[in-house]
Scaffold this active site. Structure first.
Site, PDB file in Angstrom:
ATOM      1  N   HIS A 160      43.763   2.501  59.446  1.00  0.00           N
ATOM      2  CA  HIS A 160      42.473   2.882  58.854  1.00  0.00           C
ATOM      3  C   HIS A 160      42.558   3.015  57.336  1.00  0.00           C
ATOM      4  O   HIS A 160      41.525   3.136  56.671  1.00  0.00           O
ATOM      5  CB  HIS A 160      41.976   4.209  59.446  1.00  0.00           C
ATOM      6  CG  HIS A 160      41.613   4.118  60.897  1.00  0.00           C
ATOM      7  ND1 HIS A 160      40.670   3.248  61.381  1.00  0.00           N
ATOM      8  CD2 HIS A 160      42.107   4.775  61.968  1.00  0.00           C
ATOM      9  CE1 HIS A 160      40.579   3.384  62.694  1.00  0.00           C
ATOM     10  NE2 HIS A 160      41.442   4.286  63.079  1.00  0.00           N
ATOM     11  N   ASP A 196      45.127  -1.618  68.774  1.00  0.00           N
ATOM     12  CA  ASP A 196      44.754  -0.207  68.848  1.00  0.00           C
ATOM     13  C   ASP A 196      43.309  -0.099  69.368  1.00  0.00           C
ATOM     14  O   ASP A 196      42.502  -1.010  69.170  1.00  0.00           O
ATOM     15  CB  ASP A 196      44.863   0.414  67.445  1.00  0.00           C
ATOM     16  CG  ASP A 196      44.660   1.918  67.439  1.00  0.00           C
ATOM     17  OD1 ASP A 196      45.656   2.645  67.355  1.00  0.00           O
ATOM     18  OD2 ASP A 196      43.490   2.356  67.536  1.00  0.00           O
ATOM     19  N   HIS A 198      40.943   1.625  68.252  1.00  0.00           N
ATOM     20  CA  HIS A 198      40.000   1.729  67.145  1.00  0.00           C
ATOM     21  C   HIS A 198      40.124   0.533  66.196  1.00  0.00           C
ATOM     22  O   HIS A 198      41.227   0.031  65.984  1.00  0.00           O
ATOM     23  CB  HIS A 198      40.253   3.015  66.343  1.00  0.00           C
ATOM     24  CG  HIS A 198      40.192   4.258  67.183  1.00  0.00           C
ATOM     25  ND1 HIS A 198      41.312   4.813  67.774  1.00  0.00           N
ATOM     26  CD2 HIS A 198      39.149   5.033  67.555  1.00  0.00           C
ATOM     27  CE1 HIS A 198      40.955   5.893  68.459  1.00  0.00           C
ATOM     28  NE2 HIS A 198      39.649   6.051  68.346  1.00  0.00           N
ATOM     29  N   ASP A 285      46.164   3.767  72.408  1.00  0.00           N
ATOM     30  CA  ASP A 285      45.052   4.651  72.772  1.00  0.00           C
ATOM     31  C   ASP A 285      43.994   3.913  73.593  1.00  0.00           C
ATOM     32  O   ASP A 285      42.916   4.436  73.847  1.00  0.00           O
ATOM     33  CB  ASP A 285      44.424   5.337  71.552  1.00  0.00           C
ATOM     34  CG  ASP A 285      44.366   4.472  70.306  1.00  0.00           C
ATOM     35  OD1 ASP A 285      43.983   5.006  69.246  1.00  0.00           O
ATOM     36  OD2 ASP A 285      44.697   3.276  70.381  1.00  0.00           O
TER      37      ASP A 285
HETATM   38  N1  LIG Z   1      39.006  11.590  64.437  1.00  0.00           N
HETATM   39  C1  LIG Z   1      38.296  10.381  64.675  1.00  0.00           C
HETATM   40  C2  LIG Z   1      39.116   9.361  65.415  1.00  0.00           C
HETATM   41  C3  LIG Z   1      40.346   8.975  64.646  1.00  0.00           C
HETATM   42  C4  LIG Z   1      40.977   7.738  65.299  1.00  0.00           C
HETATM   43  C5  LIG Z   1      42.446   7.647  65.038  1.00  0.00           C
HETATM   44  C6  LIG Z   1      43.055   6.413  65.642  1.00  0.00           C
HETATM   45  O1  LIG Z   1      43.674   6.418  66.671  1.00  0.00           O
HETATM   46  N2  LIG Z   1      42.861   5.267  65.025  1.00  0.00           N
HETATM   47  O2  LIG Z   1      43.440   4.129  65.517  1.00  0.00           O
HETATM   48 ZN   LIG Z   2      43.370   4.383  67.473  1.00  0.00          ZN
END
Ligand SMILES: NCCCCCC(=O)NO
Ligand SMILES: [Zn+2]
Length: 344
Positions: A160, A196, A198, A285
């Site tokens: 991110h 991932d 996200h 995840d």
């Molecule tokens: N707190 C909001 C979600 C953060 C996502 C973290 C993650 O696993 N990104 O790949």
């Molecule tokens: Zn993630």
């Protein structure tokens, strides 16, 4: 397969994150890396090595110098304001606020350099973040030295983080730094496959206008999932980079049958790009029991995932990203690596 790991990750342990409207204990915790390392050792995946020291220069090939300086000094600035708890932002520059002027105050700087409240900064955060990037760079160097594959057991994660902002538990973009190092050390084309749950908004942002790096990501649909504001299928790259970004958003509840189709499509894009090296942003995840995610993959599915990636036949660096079902994170992450090796 070689694993690169640094115990320095445990210097970073945020106490709380803003989620569902309340401050809750951070899901991104040290035991995540401990469980993955334990599984690597339990299955005898291969040697575990500490990172080499590569200095700041390769980090500055990807990240803005002002942002890196902020990361290095944020805790000291926060402490100087008389605070001993984790540093967190309280205001962000949304539409029509100015970002051409950088605030001097730590609260303004935190908001300027963060996309969300998921990036607590503690006394040890910089050292942990720094070593996590060195872990990824060491993995890139191993590929350059002829290794077919390596596993950079990075913590904190990175996908991110963009050139000049942090977010979603990420501070420096470990995978992007490794990609750039591979390019600087002779790889003509490098592909990133982000599995991932996200969308890796930071990785996309860093390479969006480039045609030497393909970024392909399979993730929760941004209409209903974090990071919400990037990750749509119509984001295909821009300028010289048009056609070198591919997003495969999927709905909540996605099971392996549907995921596999997106993975095959993403792998086909990688195949067509014919990269000299592949960097996999390995978040697990997507697992059915993950506490903050909504896909439904099972542990054996990660063996299949690794087989698909291995079938590409590229020198591959796996970079650890997310995954918060701590009991199973090791099994799921290492299943990908073992599936990969079975397809070599
Ligand atoms: N707190 C909001 C979600 C953060 C996502 C973290 C993650 O696993 N990104 O790949
Ligand atoms: Zn993630």
């Amino acid at each position: 397969m070689l694993t690169i790991y640094s115990d320095s990750h445990r210097l970073h342990h945020g106490q709380a994150e803003l989620i569902d409207g309340e401050m809750r204990p951070c899901f991104e915790m040290p035991s995540r890396a401990d469980m993955v390392l334990a599984r690597v050792q339990a299955v005898g995946l291969g040697e575990v090595r500490p990172p080499q020291a590569f200095g700041l220069e390769p980090v500055l090939r990807v990240h803005d110098a002002g942002f890196v300086q902020f990361l290095q000094s944020a805790w000291q600035r926060w402490s100087a304001a008389g605070r001993s708890h984790d540093a967190l932002p309280l205001v962000w520059p949304v539409r029509r606020l100015r970002t051409d002027r950088i605030p001097q105050d730590i609260d303004g700087l935190l908001g300027y350099y963060a996309m969300d409240a998921g990036v607590p900064i503690t006394a040890g955060t910089w050292e942990a973040v720094w070593q996590s990037a060195q872990v990824a760079m060491t993995g890139a160097q191993l590929l350059q030295q002829g290794e077919r594959a390596a596993f950079a057991l990075c913590r904190p994660p990175g996908h991110h983080a963009a050139r000049d902002y942090m977010g979603g538990y990420c501070y420096l973009n470990n995978a992007a730094i490794a990609v750039q190092m591979l390019r600087d050390q002779g790889a003509e084309r490098v592909a990133v496959l982000d599995v991932d749950y996200h969308h890796g908004n930071g990785t996309q942002d860093i390479f969006y206008r480039r045609n030497d790096v393909l970024v392909a990501s399979i993730h929760g649909d941004p209409r209903v999932e974090y990071p919400y504001f990037l990750g749509y299928a119509d984001e295909i790259g821009a300028g010289e980079g048009e056609g070198y970004n591919a997003n495969f958003p999927l709905p909540h509840g996605t099971v392996w049958a549907a995921y596999q189709q997106a993975l095959q499509a993403a792998c086909e894009r990688v195949r067509q790009f014919a990269p000299d090296a592949l960097v996999v942003s390995l978040g697990v995840d997507t697992y059915q029991e993950d506490p903050i995610s909504q896909f439904k993959l099972s542990s054996p599915d990660y063996l299949r995932m690794g087989e698909h990636i291995g079938g590409l036949g590229c020198p591959t660096l796996f970079v650890m990203e997310g995954g918060y079902a701590v009991e199973e994170i090791g099994i799921n992450a290492v299943n990908v690596l073992q599936g990969f090796e079975s397809a070599q």
